[in-house]
Enzyme design. Structure first.
Site, PDB file in Angstrom:
ATOM      1  N   MET A 215     -36.173  21.596  14.718  1.00 58.17           N
ATOM      2  CA  MET A 215     -34.819  21.178  14.341  1.00 58.17           C
ATOM      3  C   MET A 215     -34.598  21.113  12.834  1.00 58.17           C
ATOM      4  O   MET A 215     -33.863  20.270  12.351  1.00 58.17           O
ATOM      5  CB  MET A 215     -34.501  19.810  14.990  1.00 58.17           C
ATOM      6  CG  MET A 215     -34.584  19.816  16.501  1.00 58.17           C
ATOM      7  SD  MET A 215     -33.585  21.102  17.272  1.00 58.17           S
ATOM      8  CE  MET A 215     -31.963  20.402  17.032  1.00 58.17           C
TER       9      MET A 215
ATOM     10  N   HIS B 115     -32.598  30.141  21.403  1.00 63.41           N
ATOM     11  CA  HIS B 115     -31.357  29.383  21.275  1.00 63.41           C
ATOM     12  C   HIS B 115     -30.668  29.349  22.638  1.00 63.41           C
ATOM     13  O   HIS B 115     -30.580  30.381  23.308  1.00 63.41           O
ATOM     14  CB  HIS B 115     -30.459  30.049  20.223  1.00 63.41           C
ATOM     15  CG  HIS B 115     -29.191  29.301  19.998  1.00 63.41           C
ATOM     16  ND1 HIS B 115     -29.146  28.123  19.270  1.00 63.41           N
ATOM     17  CD2 HIS B 115     -27.926  29.522  20.430  1.00 63.41           C
ATOM     18  CE1 HIS B 115     -27.899  27.669  19.258  1.00 63.41           C
ATOM     19  NE2 HIS B 115     -27.142  28.496  19.955  1.00 63.41           N
TER      20      HIS B 115
HETATM   21  C1  GRF Z   1     -34.228  24.417  23.714  1.00 63.41           C
HETATM   22  O1  GRF Z   1     -33.031  24.308  24.422  1.00 63.41           O
HETATM   23  C2  GRF Z   1     -34.152  25.543  22.716  1.00 63.41           C
HETATM   24  O2  GRF Z   1     -33.354  26.600  23.134  1.00 63.41           O
HETATM   25  C3  GRF Z   1     -33.537  24.867  21.516  1.00 63.41           C
HETATM   26  O3  GRF Z   1     -34.080  23.583  21.502  1.00 63.41           O
HETATM   27  C4  GRF Z   1     -34.486  23.209  22.826  1.00 63.41           C
HETATM   28  C5  GRF Z   1     -35.933  22.857  22.741  1.00 63.41           C
HETATM   29  O4  GRF Z   1     -36.424  22.379  23.972  1.00 63.41           O
HETATM   30  N1  GRF Z   1     -33.793  25.632  20.318  1.00 63.41           N
HETATM   31  P1  GRF Z   1     -37.975  22.126  24.155  1.00 63.41           P
HETATM   32  O5  GRF Z   1     -38.389  21.164  23.042  1.00 63.41           O
HETATM   33  O6  GRF Z   1     -38.675  23.450  24.036  1.00 63.41           O
HETATM   34  O7  GRF Z   1     -38.124  21.523  25.500  1.00 63.41           O
END
Ligand code: GRF
Length: 206
Positions: free
Chosen positions: A93, A112
């Site tokens: 993030m 994404h």
């Molecule tokens: C997912 O929905 C991905 O597409 C986005 O962030 C979320 C991460 O989920 N970039 P996780 O931590 O892999 O469960």
């Protein structure tokens, strides 16, 4: 047989995409890959704990008030220390600095939860529902200097149903994310695709 390509995973949270990649590797679906290191900017990320449980190198590198470029330099050093070939952002993030992106040209992937170029940025599933789309999905793409913008490796679609809220839609998309990421990695490592303009196309056998 050639050496396995070494993946560096960057995550900030839950880590279900990381787990799906790790499962694909242990299940023999990605024979050309191994996970060299999992790095998180959050020391308490559940994904980091999951990496440790699997006996993988799991490293927390928090920003700790440093400027983005400085924080990224620490992450780049860690990736290099682990001889990483391909970087997979899996719910990471933080925006990458231009220095980070240019250090690994066409070697950083992101997933994404929308069909890009629709709904980049945060809360893509909520944006999709609010817009009223009838088909949603996920995109695995190369990372460039712009947010959720690089060349698309592959996409998977899911229907949006009338009773959906952002949680049900996110869960349906996530199921596809877990399939898509390993497929995209396999595609990139196969050396059988190349970038033509903005298209990611199989290299012709002839
Ligand atoms: C997912 O929905 C991905 O597409 C986005 O962030 C979320 C991460 O989920 N970039 P996780 O931590 O892999 O469960």
């Amino acid at each position: 047989m050639s050496a396995r390509k070494r993946l560096g995973i960057l995550l900030s949270g839950r880590g279900s995409n990381f787990v799906a990649i790790a499962d694909a590797i242990s299940g023999g679906k990605l024979p050309g890959a191994e996970i060299a290191v999992v790095i998180s900017n959050k020391a308490d990320a559940p994904g980091l704990a999951a990496a440790r449980e699997r006996g993988l190198n799991a490293v927390a590198i928090e920003a700790g008030g440093r400027k983005r470029a400085e924080h990224d330099a620490a992450i780049i050093a860690c990736l290099r220390e682990h001889s990483v070939d391909l970087i997979c952002l899996a719910g990471y993030m933080r925006l990458l600095s231009p220095e980070f992106v240019s250090s690994f040209p066409q070697r950083i992937l992101n997933i994404h939860p929308s069909l890009l170029p629709a709904f980049p940025g945060l809360d893509a599933q909520r944006q999709s529902l609010a817009y009223g789309v009838k088909v949603a999905g996920c995109t695995v793409h190369f990372v460039d200097e712009q947010l959720d913008h690089g060349v698309i490796i592959l996409q998977k679609t899911v229907p949006v149903v009338d009773t959906d809220d952002e949680h049900t839609l996110a869960a349906r998309i996530l199921e596809q994310e877990h399939v898509a990421y390993a497929e995209a990695i396999a595609r990139v490592l196969s050396n059988k695709y190349r970038i033509v303009g903005r298209r990611y196309l199989p290299v012709s056998e002839t």
